[in-house]
Every structure is written in C-alpha cells, then in structure tokens.
Design a protein around this motif. Sequence first.
Motif, short mmCIF file in Angstrom:
data_model
loop_
_atom_site.label_atom_id
_atom_site.label_comp_id
_atom_site.label_asym_id
_atom_site.label_seq_id
_atom_site.Cartn_x
_atom_site.Cartn_y
_atom_site.Cartn_z
N HIS A 104 -12.53 -37.00 -68.81
CA HIS A 104 -13.48 -37.51 -67.83
C HIS A 104 -12.68 -37.98 -66.63
O HIS A 104 -11.65 -38.63 -66.80
CB HIS A 104 -14.28 -38.68 -68.40
CG HIS A 104 -14.95 -38.37 -69.69
ND1 HIS A 104 -16.09 -37.62 -69.77
CD2 HIS A 104 -14.63 -38.71 -70.95
CE1 HIS A 104 -16.45 -37.51 -71.04
NE2 HIS A 104 -15.58 -38.17 -71.77
N ALA B 51 -16.21 -26.37 -71.11
CA ALA B 51 -16.91 -26.97 -69.97
C ALA B 51 -15.85 -27.55 -69.05
O ALA B 51 -14.91 -28.21 -69.51
CB ALA B 51 -17.85 -28.07 -70.45
N ASP C 5 -22.38 -29.20 -63.87
CA ASP C 5 -23.42 -30.23 -63.79
C ASP C 5 -23.50 -31.00 -65.10
O ASP C 5 -23.15 -30.47 -66.16
CB ASP C 5 -24.78 -29.58 -63.51
CG ASP C 5 -24.90 -29.08 -62.09
OD1 ASP C 5 -24.14 -29.54 -61.22
OD2 ASP C 5 -25.78 -28.23 -61.85
N TYR C 6 -23.97 -32.22 -65.02
CA TYR C 6 -24.11 -33.06 -66.22
C TYR C 6 -25.27 -34.01 -66.03
O TYR C 6 -25.73 -34.26 -64.92
CB TYR C 6 -22.83 -33.84 -66.52
CG TYR C 6 -22.48 -34.84 -65.45
CD1 TYR C 6 -22.89 -36.17 -65.56
CD2 TYR C 6 -21.76 -34.46 -64.32
CE1 TYR C 6 -22.58 -37.09 -64.56
CE2 TYR C 6 -21.45 -35.38 -63.33
CZ TYR C 6 -21.87 -36.69 -63.45
OH TYR C 6 -21.58 -37.61 -62.48
N LYS C 7 -25.74 -34.53 -67.13
CA LYS C 7 -26.80 -35.54 -67.13
C LYS C 7 -26.34 -36.71 -67.98
O LYS C 7 -25.85 -36.51 -69.09
CB LYS C 7 -28.09 -34.98 -67.75
CG LYS C 7 -28.63 -33.76 -67.08
CD LYS C 7 -29.46 -34.13 -65.88
CE LYS C 7 -30.15 -32.89 -65.36
NZ LYS C 7 -30.03 -32.71 -63.97
N GLU D 246 -17.38 -38.55 -62.77
CA GLU D 246 -18.18 -37.49 -62.15
C GLU D 246 -17.76 -36.10 -62.60
O GLU D 246 -18.42 -35.13 -62.28
CB GLU D 246 -18.06 -37.58 -60.63
CG GLU D 246 -16.64 -37.34 -60.16
CD GLU D 246 -16.44 -37.55 -58.67
OE1 GLU D 246 -15.43 -37.05 -58.14
OE2 GLU D 246 -17.27 -38.21 -58.06
N ARG D 247 -16.66 -36.01 -63.31
CA ARG D 247 -16.15 -34.70 -63.75
C ARG D 247 -15.88 -34.79 -65.24
O ARG D 247 -15.22 -35.73 -65.70
CB ARG D 247 -14.87 -34.37 -62.98
CG ARG D 247 -14.30 -33.01 -63.28
CD ARG D 247 -13.14 -32.72 -62.32
NE ARG D 247 -12.47 -31.50 -62.67
CZ ARG D 247 -12.85 -30.28 -62.30
NH1 ARG D 247 -13.92 -30.14 -61.56
NH2 ARG D 247 -12.17 -29.22 -62.67
N HIS D 248 -16.37 -33.80 -65.98
CA HIS D 248 -16.26 -33.81 -67.43
C HIS D 248 -15.73 -32.46 -67.89
O HIS D 248 -16.16 -31.41 -67.40
CB HIS D 248 -17.61 -34.11 -68.06
CG HIS D 248 -18.22 -35.35 -67.50
ND1 HIS D 248 -17.88 -36.61 -67.93
CD2 HIS D 248 -19.10 -35.53 -66.49
CE1 HIS D 248 -18.54 -37.51 -67.23
NE2 HIS D 248 -19.29 -36.88 -66.34
#
Length: 102
Positions: A8, A37, A41-43, A52-54
């Motif tokens: 992350h 991944a 996009d993520y939720k 903000e980045r995974h």
Amino acid sequence: MPAYWIAHAQVKNPVEYKKYTDRLPALFGKFGAKVLARGGDYKILEGDVPFERHVVIEFESLAKAEAFFNSPEYQEAAAFRRQPGVATNHQIIVDGADLTPK
C-alpha cells in the motif's frame, strides 16, 4: 505454497516514485512474480485507509518473495521511493493458504 506481496502506498512525489515503479516489471520477471493487482481502482469497504495505491503480487513461495525484497536490484529500485517526501509504504508478504485452526 504461493505467497502474496501486499503493498500500500501514499505517493507524494509521482516523478520520483515512477523511478521506482519503472524498474519493477523486469524484476518481477526475473523472480517469477505474477502481478495480480497494481495501481488500479479500489473501494474502501470499511475503516480509514490512508493509501491511494494498492498492489498484490503472487510469488512461488514466501522464500521467493523475501529473496525478491532482499535482492540488490530491488533494494536499488526501492531507494527511490524511500527518499524523504516521495511516498509512505506498507509492504507485507503472506503465505497463500488458509491456516486458521479448525
């Protein structure tokens, strides 16, 4: 047993951070890693997530993931993201099995 690298990041300086991420695809190939991944996009389903980045990457084993992390090539790349003001990161590797006691 496969292992998963879960990362992350909160990117603060995208130009410097890109110097890190640009080096990774070649290293993934060298270590047989499979990107599941990376930066999509993520939720957030629950709780506060300051990132903000995974990223999720599959390795053949926990040992292979550790070898990747400890390799001179990865450490050289990671030096870009570790510079002050570039990013905040959490990186975890986990065995890919359900070892919950029954």
